[in-house]
Design a protein around this motif. Structure first.
Motif, PDB file in Angstrom:
ATOM      1  N   ALA A   1       0.194  -2.337   5.471  1.00 47.52           N
ATOM      2  CA  ALA A   1      -0.233  -0.963   5.165  1.00 47.52           C
ATOM      3  C   ALA A   1      -1.714  -0.759   5.537  1.00 47.52           C
ATOM      4  O   ALA A   1      -2.436  -1.731   5.798  1.00 47.52           O
ATOM      5  CB  ALA A   1       0.015  -0.685   3.689  1.00 47.52           C
ATOM      6  N   PRO A   2      -2.175   0.504   5.559  1.00 42.06           N
ATOM      7  CA  PRO A   2      -3.538   0.793   6.056  1.00 42.06           C
ATOM      8  C   PRO A   2      -4.663   0.058   5.333  1.00 42.06           C
ATOM      9  O   PRO A   2      -5.582  -0.466   5.991  1.00 42.06           O
ATOM     10  CB  PRO A   2      -3.698   2.307   5.839  1.00 42.06           C
ATOM     11  N   ASN A   3      -4.639   0.003   4.012  1.00 39.51           N
ATOM     12  CA  ASN A   3      -5.771  -0.628   3.312  1.00 39.51           C
ATOM     13  C   ASN A   3      -5.865  -2.127   3.594  1.00 39.51           C
ATOM     14  O   ASN A   3      -6.959  -2.621   3.902  1.00 39.51           O
ATOM     15  CB  ASN A   3      -5.717  -0.316   1.814  1.00 39.51           C
ATOM     16  N   PRO A   4      -4.780  -2.883   3.537  1.00 44.18           N
ATOM     17  CA  PRO A   4      -4.885  -4.294   3.922  1.00 44.18           C
ATOM     18  C   PRO A   4      -5.283  -4.487   5.387  1.00 44.18           C
ATOM     19  O   PRO A   4      -6.004  -5.435   5.719  1.00 44.18           O
ATOM     20  CB  PRO A   4      -3.474  -4.852   3.688  1.00 44.18           C
TER      21      PRO A   4
ATOM     22  N   THR B   1       5.388  -5.201  -1.024  1.00 42.77           N
ATOM     23  CA  THR B   1       5.342  -4.131  -2.042  1.00 42.77           C
ATOM     24  C   THR B   1       6.681  -3.406  -2.149  1.00 42.77           C
ATOM     25  O   THR B   1       6.968  -2.806  -3.175  1.00 42.77           O
ATOM     26  CB  THR B   1       4.212  -3.133  -1.735  1.00 42.77           C
TER      27      THR B   1
ATOM     28  N   GLN C   1       3.935  -6.705  -5.987  1.00 41.54           N
ATOM     29  CA  GLN C   1       2.609  -6.326  -6.512  1.00 41.54           C
ATOM     30  C   GLN C   1       2.586  -6.233  -8.041  1.00 41.54           C
ATOM     31  O   GLN C   1       1.517  -6.195  -8.644  1.00 41.54           O
ATOM     32  CB  GLN C   1       2.148  -4.981  -5.884  1.00 41.54           C
TER      33      GLN C   1
ATOM     34  N   ALA D   1      -2.285  -3.518  -9.147  1.00 43.28           N
ATOM     35  CA  ALA D   1      -0.966  -3.700  -8.508  1.00 43.28           C
ATOM     36  C   ALA D   1      -0.884  -3.083  -7.114  1.00 43.28           C
ATOM     37  O   ALA D   1       0.111  -2.420  -6.769  1.00 43.28           O
ATOM     38  CB  ALA D   1       0.139  -3.130  -9.410  1.00 43.28           C
ATOM     39  N   LYS D   2      -1.928  -3.289  -6.315  1.00 42.85           N
ATOM     40  CA  LYS D   2      -1.939  -2.780  -4.935  1.00 42.85           C
ATOM     41  C   LYS D   2      -2.485  -3.868  -4.020  1.00 42.85           C
ATOM     42  O   LYS D   2      -3.228  -4.749  -4.469  1.00 42.85           O
ATOM     43  CB  LYS D   2      -2.862  -1.563  -4.790  1.00 42.85           C
ATOM     44  N   VAL D   3      -2.196  -3.747  -2.741  1.00 39.82           N
ATOM     45  CA  VAL D   3      -2.831  -4.610  -1.747  1.00 39.82           C
ATOM     46  C   VAL D   3      -3.859  -3.772  -0.997  1.00 39.82           C
ATOM     47  O   VAL D   3      -3.676  -2.557  -0.865  1.00 39.82           O
ATOM     48  CB  VAL D   3      -1.800  -5.205  -0.754  1.00 39.82           C
ATOM     49  N   PRO D   4      -4.954  -4.418  -0.550  1.00 38.83           N
ATOM     50  CA  PRO D   4      -5.242  -5.844  -0.484  1.00 38.83           C
ATOM     51  C   PRO D   4      -6.023  -6.364  -1.696  1.00 38.83           C
ATOM     52  O   PRO D   4      -6.518  -5.591  -2.518  1.00 38.83           O
ATOM     53  CB  PRO D   4      -6.136  -5.935   0.746  1.00 38.83           C
TER      54      PRO D   4
ATOM     55  N   ASP E   1      -9.547  -3.871  -3.955  1.00 42.00           N
ATOM     56  CA  ASP E   1      -9.942  -2.578  -3.385  1.00 42.00           C
ATOM     57  C   ASP E   1     -10.579  -2.812  -2.004  1.00 42.00           C
ATOM     58  O   ASP E   1     -11.614  -3.492  -1.883  1.00 42.00           O
ATOM     59  CB  ASP E   1     -10.875  -1.756  -4.291  1.00 42.00           C
ATOM     60  N   SER E   2      -9.911  -2.230  -1.002  1.00 40.15           N
ATOM     61  CA  SER E   2     -10.227  -2.596   0.384  1.00 40.15           C
ATOM     62  C   SER E   2     -11.698  -2.427   0.773  1.00 40.15           C
ATOM     63  O   SER E   2     -12.266  -3.304   1.432  1.00 40.15           O
ATOM     64  CB  SER E   2      -9.343  -1.794   1.343  1.00 40.15           C
TER      65      SER E   2
ATOM     66  N   ALA F   1       9.653   0.303  -6.993  1.00 37.63           N
ATOM     67  CA  ALA F   1       8.428  -0.508  -7.021  1.00 37.63           C
ATOM     68  C   ALA F   1       7.187   0.317  -6.685  1.00 37.63           C
ATOM     69  O   ALA F   1       6.127   0.128  -7.264  1.00 37.63           O
ATOM     70  CB  ALA F   1       8.555  -1.664  -6.022  1.00 37.63           C
ATOM     71  N   MET F   2       7.336   1.249  -5.739  1.00 37.50           N
ATOM     72  CA  MET F   2       6.138   1.938  -5.221  1.00 37.50           C
ATOM     73  C   MET F   2       5.933   3.330  -5.799  1.00 37.50           C
ATOM     74  O   MET F   2       4.816   3.832  -5.810  1.00 37.50           O
ATOM     75  CB  MET F   2       6.209   2.008  -3.700  1.00 37.50           C
TER      76      MET F   2
HETATM   77  N1  LIG Z   1      -7.986   1.842  -3.532  1.00 37.80           N
HETATM   78  C1  LIG Z   1      -7.122   0.787  -3.074  1.00 37.80           C
HETATM   79  C2  LIG Z   1      -5.773   1.383  -2.732  1.00 37.80           C
HETATM   80  C3  LIG Z   1      -4.793   0.294  -2.338  1.00 37.80           C
HETATM   81  C4  LIG Z   1      -3.426   0.869  -1.981  1.00 37.80           C
HETATM   82  O1  LIG Z   1      -3.093   2.019  -2.281  1.00 37.80           O
HETATM   83  N2  LIG Z   1      -2.618   0.009  -1.357  1.00 37.80           N
HETATM   84  C5  LIG Z   1      -1.287   0.381  -0.970  1.00 37.80           C
HETATM   85  C6  LIG Z   1      -1.069  -0.012   0.469  1.00 37.80           C
HETATM   86  S1  LIG Z   1      -2.136   0.887   1.555  1.00 37.80           S
HETATM   87  C7  LIG Z   1      -0.294  -0.354  -1.872  1.00 37.80           C
HETATM   88  O2  LIG Z   1      -0.536  -1.449  -2.305  1.00 37.80           O
HETATM   89  N3  LIG Z   1       0.861   0.270  -2.140  1.00 37.80           N
HETATM   90  C8  LIG Z   1       1.864  -0.311  -2.969  1.00 37.80           C
HETATM   91  C9  LIG Z   1       2.128   0.472  -4.222  1.00 37.80           C
HETATM   92  O3  LIG Z   1       1.566   1.573  -4.360  1.00 37.80           O
HETATM   93  O4  LIG Z   1       2.907   0.016  -5.049  1.00 37.80           O
HETATM   94  C10 LIG Z   1      -7.744   0.074  -1.865  1.00 37.80           C
HETATM   95  O5  LIG Z   1      -8.509   0.704  -1.123  1.00 37.80           O
HETATM   96  O6  LIG Z   1      -7.474  -1.114  -1.678  1.00 37.80           O
END
Ligand SMILES: N[C@@H](CCC(=O)N[C@@H](CS)C(=O)NCC(=O)O)C(=O)O
Length: 228
Positions: A9-12, A33, A38, A50-53, A64-65, A218-219
């Motif tokens: 995904a974009p942030n990782p 995810t 997560q 509960a988010k990546v990365p 937090d990316s 999950a998401m």
């Molecule tokens: N503020 C966080 C946002 C992270 C985020 O939203 N990650 C998404 C992927 S881009 C994710 O983990 N989605 C899975 C979910 O929402 O369960 C950052 O910049 O890392």
């Protein structure tokens, strides 16, 4: 060795780009995810959101990316203006601008355009409006200079790249014509060998591709939990 918890995904992907650009040794750890990984207690101990990365570097944990980008820039001393330099303050503004504006509005725009169970014209218009407004601000800056902070490629450009690559998904393919300067930056970064290696990372692990009920559960937890 840095442990890098990621998905495609974009942030990782912005963090993958930075890791590849710096050459810091790292071990990629996939978090699927769409399978709900997560939410596992062992991952929540790393990122309670509960988010990546997320990364674990010895006894340091960062989630937090954009925080990770800054941490890696400080660790490596690369892709960041020196402390005390005027551009360092600008870096903070633009990094937060991407984290608090570009990312969330793009994410919601993608959600309401592609995933919401009902077509809500109000929500689609609001988030598309805000997303394109943010991209227009980036485009105007990039009309005047090569990179977000001037002549040097920095973590702000990497943060922008993570999301701006998805302009067609967030807004529609036709929007590229409105943001030629932003497109120039995205294309330039995408052509870098580090970006190619970051993209390859997604193919190293077989992430779930189906967006089925398990993935939605999950998401999109709000679909099953009523709070309003
Ligand atoms: N503020 C966080 C946002 C992270 C985020 O939203 N990650 C998404 C992927 S881009 C994710 O983990 N989605 C899975 C979910 O929402 O369960 C950052 O910049 O890392």
């Amino acid at each position: 060795m840095i442990k890098f918890y990621y998905s495609g995904a974009p942030n990782p992907m912005k963090v993958a780009l930075m890791l590849e650009e710096t050459g810091l040794p790292y071990e990629p750890v996939p978090v699927d995810t769409r399978k709900g990984e997560q939410h596992k207690p062992e991952y929540l101990a790393i990122n309670p959101n509960a988010k990546v990365p997320a990364i674990v570097d010895g006894d340091v944990t960062v989630f937090d990316s954009n925080a990770i980008l800054l941490y890696l820039a400080e660790k490596s001393g690369k892709f960041v203006p020196p402390k005390g330099d005027k551009a360092r303050a600008e870096l903070l503004s633009w990094l937060m601008f991407v984290a608090s504006g570009v990312g969330p509005y793009s994410g919601q725009s993608v959600h309401f355009r592609n995933y919401a169970p009902e077509k809500n014209e109000y929500a689609i218009n609001r988030y598309m409006y805000e997303a394109q407004r943010h991209y227009a601000i980036l485009d105007a800056r990039l009309a005047k200079q090569k990179y977000m902070l001037g002549d040097s490629y920095t973590i702000v450009d990497m943060a922008v790249w993570g999301w701006a690559r998805l302009v067609p998904n967030a807004l529609g393919e036709e929007y590229w014509a409105k943001f030629p300067n932003l497109k120039r930056l995205v294309d330039e970064i995408s052509a870098r060998p580090a970006a190619a290696r970051a993209n390859e990372l997604r193919t190293k692990h077989k992430f779930k591709t189906e967006f089925d009920d398990e993935a939605k559960k999950a998401m999109f937890r709000h679909m099953t939990v009523k709070v309003a």
